[in-house]
Design a protein around this motif. Sequence first.
Motif, PDB file in Angstrom:
ATOM      1  N   UNK A 112      43.960 -10.963  82.132  1.00 46.33           N
ATOM      2  CA  UNK A 112      44.261 -12.225  82.815  1.00 46.33           C
ATOM      3  C   UNK A 112      43.226 -13.315  82.547  1.00 46.33           C
ATOM      4  N   UNK A 113      41.903 -13.024  82.574  1.00 52.99           N
ATOM      5  CA  UNK A 113      40.930 -14.090  82.296  1.00 52.99           C
ATOM      6  C   UNK A 113      41.094 -14.704  80.907  1.00 52.99           C
ATOM      7  N   UNK A 114      41.408 -13.878  79.903  1.00 53.56           N
ATOM      8  CA  UNK A 114      41.620 -14.412  78.555  1.00 53.56           C
ATOM      9  C   UNK A 114      42.840 -15.321  78.520  1.00 53.56           C
ATOM     10  N   UNK A 117      42.157 -18.752  80.060  1.00 59.02           N
ATOM     11  CA  UNK A 117      41.360 -19.678  79.242  1.00 59.02           C
ATOM     12  C   UNK A 117      42.229 -20.459  78.256  1.00 59.02           C
ATOM     13  N   UNK A 118      43.416 -19.959  77.955  1.00 54.12           N
ATOM     14  CA  UNK A 118      44.317 -20.652  77.034  1.00 54.12           C
ATOM     15  C   UNK A 118      45.176 -21.707  77.715  1.00 54.12           C
ATOM     16  N   UNK A 119      45.178 -21.715  79.044  1.00 50.61           N
ATOM     17  CA  UNK A 119      46.071 -22.576  79.810  1.00 50.61           C
ATOM     18  C   UNK A 119      45.281 -23.595  80.613  1.00 50.61           C
ATOM     19  N   UNK A 120      45.937 -24.652  81.098  1.00 53.07           N
ATOM     20  CA  UNK A 120      45.238 -25.636  81.928  1.00 53.07           C
ATOM     21  C   UNK A 120      44.666 -24.986  83.186  1.00 53.07           C
ATOM     22  N   UNK A 121      43.606 -25.555  83.695  1.00 55.24           N
ATOM     23  CA  UNK A 121      42.976 -25.033  84.903  1.00 55.24           C
ATOM     24  C   UNK A 121      43.983 -25.008  86.043  1.00 55.24           C
ATOM     25  N   UNK A 129      52.730 -16.034  79.390  1.00 56.07           N
ATOM     26  CA  UNK A 129      52.719 -17.363  78.770  1.00 56.07           C
ATOM     27  C   UNK A 129      53.455 -17.262  77.437  1.00 56.07           C
ATOM     28  N   UNK A 130      54.024 -18.364  77.031  1.00 61.86           N
ATOM     29  CA  UNK A 130      54.828 -18.398  75.807  1.00 61.86           C
ATOM     30  C   UNK A 130      54.529 -19.705  75.102  1.00 61.86           C
ATOM     31  N   UNK A 131      53.914 -19.624  73.932  1.00 62.25           N
ATOM     32  CA  UNK A 131      53.600 -20.829  73.158  1.00 62.25           C
ATOM     33  C   UNK A 131      54.795 -21.160  72.276  1.00 62.25           C
ATOM     34  N   UNK A 132      55.356 -22.344  72.468  1.00 60.83           N
ATOM     35  CA  UNK A 132      56.606 -22.698  71.793  1.00 60.83           C
ATOM     36  C   UNK A 132      56.511 -24.087  71.183  1.00 60.83           C
ATOM     37  N   UNK A 133      57.436 -24.355  70.293  1.00 57.13           N
ATOM     38  CA  UNK A 133      57.639 -25.697  69.767  1.00 57.13           C
ATOM     39  C   UNK A 133      58.851 -26.313  70.447  1.00 57.13           C
TER      40      UNK A 133
END
Length: 300
Positions: A112-114, A117-121, A129-133
């Motif tokens: 979860x901590x990692x 760190x990839x997402x807004x505070x 989470x899903x990184x998409x275009x």
Amino acid sequence: MSRNPERNDRKSGKKGPVKPVFNPRSGDASAGARPGGWNPNPPAKAFSTAAPRAGRGKVDADGFLWGRHPVLAALANPARKGMGRLLATAERAAEIEREGTANGHRIEVMDAPTLERLLPAGAVHQGLAFKVQPLDGVALEDLAEPAEGIIVMLDQLTDPQNVGAIFRSALAFGARGIVVQDRHSPVLAGALAKAAAGATERLPCARVTNLSRALERLADLGWRAVGLDGASDERLETALDHRPTVLVMGSEGDGIRRLVAEHCDVLARIPMPGGFESLNVSNAAAIALYEATRKQRPLD
């Protein structure tokens, strides 16, 4: 929604005869519709609602969706197949594998901590989470044909929480889709998608250059525009009827702009006997959708 006497100016009636329709993507918006009527529970469709164009700004956290409902809805969208980066905690990854909801996406497992760190505070990611275009939205005609049911138009709403909540209400009440102005609307990702709880993946959205011209086009196709304005003398329940309806919602601060209001067939207010001057725009949209749906068909 603020009171603005200038927004009492309006045009009445139709905007001229119905013109021949050029629709390069005929049929997309009516998929799943009931014969002879509009579908109050539209199925998930192979589209998204955010077409990449210059000047639209940066997608939240480099294009991330987060939270259980938004991510699962995106995974279920056939247009997402084979694209995107799916991130999950071990617990969520096991759940997705057990339920078979990855739909061909490889899961990257992390703690979860990692992930945080990839997402807004402060992003409430729930282990997913899903990184998409962004994917293409739909043409205005795709929402408008056939002329049945309800369309929601948002005039320069910028708050992601409000826009997301309106998407959620619009889907719940069976609206055909959402119309926004391309240059003045937030990207349908991040906090907005979280507030929408997956509705941005299931409800069509048309991005247009000019809302006034869009209302003229909708009028040509048989739609009647009802704008919400707290300063109007007309009550919402009397302004609505059984005809195909565009509900026009104004911005959080200024309401519907004058030129957009002039292209509405009628402006109406939600009566508030408690004496409070205004409602949050997403709350007003939910009330308007309920009233408009009730006028058009019996509610279960």
